[in-house]
Design an enzyme around this catalytic site. Structure first.
Site, PDB file in Angstrom:
ATOM      1  N   HIS A  74       0.753  -1.327   0.251  1.00  0.00           N
ATOM      2  CA  HIS A  74       0.245   0.115  -0.191  1.00  0.00           C
ATOM      3  C   HIS A  74       1.139   1.570   0.075  1.00  0.00           C
ATOM      4  O   HIS A  74       0.124   2.423  -0.656  1.00  0.00           O
ATOM      5  CB  HIS A  74      -1.203   0.018   1.532  1.00  0.00           C
ATOM      6  N   ARG A  75       2.139   0.744   0.455  1.00  0.00           N
ATOM      7  CA  ARG A  75       2.582   1.938   0.059  1.00  0.00           C
ATOM      8  C   ARG A  75       3.100   2.449  -1.275  1.00  0.00           C
ATOM      9  O   ARG A  75       3.957   3.492  -1.655  1.00  0.00           O
ATOM     10  CB  ARG A  75       4.534   2.035   0.764  1.00  0.00           C
TER      11      ARG A  75
END
Length: 432
Positions: free
Chosen positions: A405-406
């Protein structure tokens, strides 16, 4: 012990090609080493006589450790042993080549517990800013087990911290952990105490399994995973594969020059999808994101005791037949443990296919620094409703995309998976 990759900290010697006293020519294979990723012969870089073997076959040594002594002649066999005792507390301040010119044994370091400085750098234990000296293996174990090295008392030569000191400190932390605290994991002795001695067989961890355990633990703990799943119609892809295999050119013996698998076409479609959605063709680099220009796809290959993920470079530029040949060649070298570091390091994404085992759907753990991995399930016949209210059967598979998700947000991951689905269901668009 040579460095065979940026993440390789140690190697296991599996075989010696020469014995003590044997003459050695430059280029002769001296020994074979096995790391978590590969097995490789190590040649001699100079001629001489093998005076001493310090790490026998079957034992592990850290990168930079001296595993043998190569001398200029028979006299150096005794001088090498004498030199070890006489120099145990001293630093070597000159390059190995200067020693050779004076007829000494070609040793760069005396022992993995000692630090030796040469013109080309320092080898052996690391020294922390606080002055603590420790072996490379002890530093790695301390990081894995969360041990504060400032609380560890070294039992190695001259107070150096060695692996057993870190293991002991980790065990002490475990026994002292209060209720509710999640430690790094129970020690072997604690686990064994739960079972009758005759009820199990102990299987020592090899380098591959140790590395898999460390990297996947790191991945789960440090990467914020989320998963997206989609059912994909593969009828057109199967049809394309059948037509390609049926019309494949023949060699002089009348055999087809290639035979595509479904996975070869999936690799091609995934590479094309990453090119169509370039923001997702990226990796996490600590304080920044690296967006990659080519689609370098890792393909998980199961081997005895673990798995490798060799990489198909520039997969978006290659035909399915080229991808097929490369996957087969890399898989064969993986099975033989003959992959080189450049065969598996880097890459932009990976594919794990368990469909051949009948697995309908699963989610895969991302292999850092990748930001995505595609898990592919088995093809199955499924009934679907037609536009006029009827029913027909299609060949369908479930694919699950794991995202960091980064790097990849939900909408971006959905766009990438939808693009891949479109290429699979209309494969001619992926080949254009």
């Amino acid at each position: 012990m040579p460095q065979l990759g940026e993440t390789v900290a140690e190697g296991k010697i599996t075989r010696w090609f020469k014995a003590v006293g044997d003459a050695v020519k430059a280029g002769d294979n001296l020994f074979e080493i096995e790391t978590d990723k590969t097995s490789m012969e190590v040649p001699a870089i100079a001629a001489g006589v093998l005076a001493e073997i310090r790490v026998p076959a079957g034992e592990v040594a850290p990168v930079g450790a001296v595993v043998a002594v190569l001398s200029d002649g028979a006299a150096a066999v005794s001088s090498a042993a004498a030199g070890r005792a006489a120099s145990a507390t001293a630093h070597v301040s000159e390059p190995a080549a200067a020693q050779v010119s004076r007829g000494r044994a070609r040793t760069v370091a005396l022992d993995p517990f000692f630090e030796v400085r040469t013109a080309s750098g320092s080898y052996g234990p690391a020294r922390l800013a606080s002055g603590i000296v420790l072996t490379p293996l002890a530093r790695r174990l301390a990081k894995e087990r969360g041990v504060d090295l400032h609380t560890v008392r070294g039992s190695g030569p001259y107070g150096r911290i060695v692996a057993r000191d870190v293991e002991a400190a980790a065990g002490a932390q475990l026994s002292a952990a209060p209720v509710g605290v999640s430690p790094a994991g129970p020690t072997a002795e604690r686990v064994k105490a739960l079972y009758e001695p005759s009820s199990y067989e102990e299987v020592p961890l090899d380098n591959m399994r140790r590395t898999i355990a460390a990297r996947l633990t790191e991945a789960v703990q440090s990467i914020p995973h989320f998963c997206l799943a989609s059912d994909v119609d593969v009828d057109e892809l199967l049809k394309l594969r059948e037509e390609a295999n049926a019309t494949a050119p023949k060699d002089k013996a009348g055999n087809p020059t290639f035979r595509l698998t479904l996975n070869d076409l999936i690799v091609k479609a995934w590479a094309a999808a990453l090119q169509r959605v370039p923001a997702a063709n990226a990796v996490w680099a600590g304080d920044r994101i690296l967006r990659l220009r080519s689609s370098d796809i890792g393909v998980a290959v199961a081997v005895e005791g673990g798995l490798y993920t060799p990489i198909i470079r520039n997969a978006e530029r290659k035909s399915p037949s080229m991808i097929s040949a490369e996957v087969k060649e890399l898989a064969a070298r993986a099975q033989a443990r003959r992959l080189k570091p450049q065969d598996y390091q880097g890459g932009s994404s990976a594919i794990s296919n368990l469909g051949m085992y009948g697995i309908r759907a699963f989610s895969a753990i991302i292999n850092p620094p990748h930001a995505t991995i595609l898990a592919v399930g088995a093809v199955r016949r499924q009934p679907v409703e037609t536009a006029d209210g009827g029913v027909r059967f299609i060949s369908q598979m479930t694919v699950t995309l794991s995202c960091d998700h980064r790097v990849v947000d939900g909408a971006l991951g959905a766009e990438l998976l939808g693009t891949f689905k479109g290429f699979v269901e209309k494969p001619v668009t992926a080949l254009a």
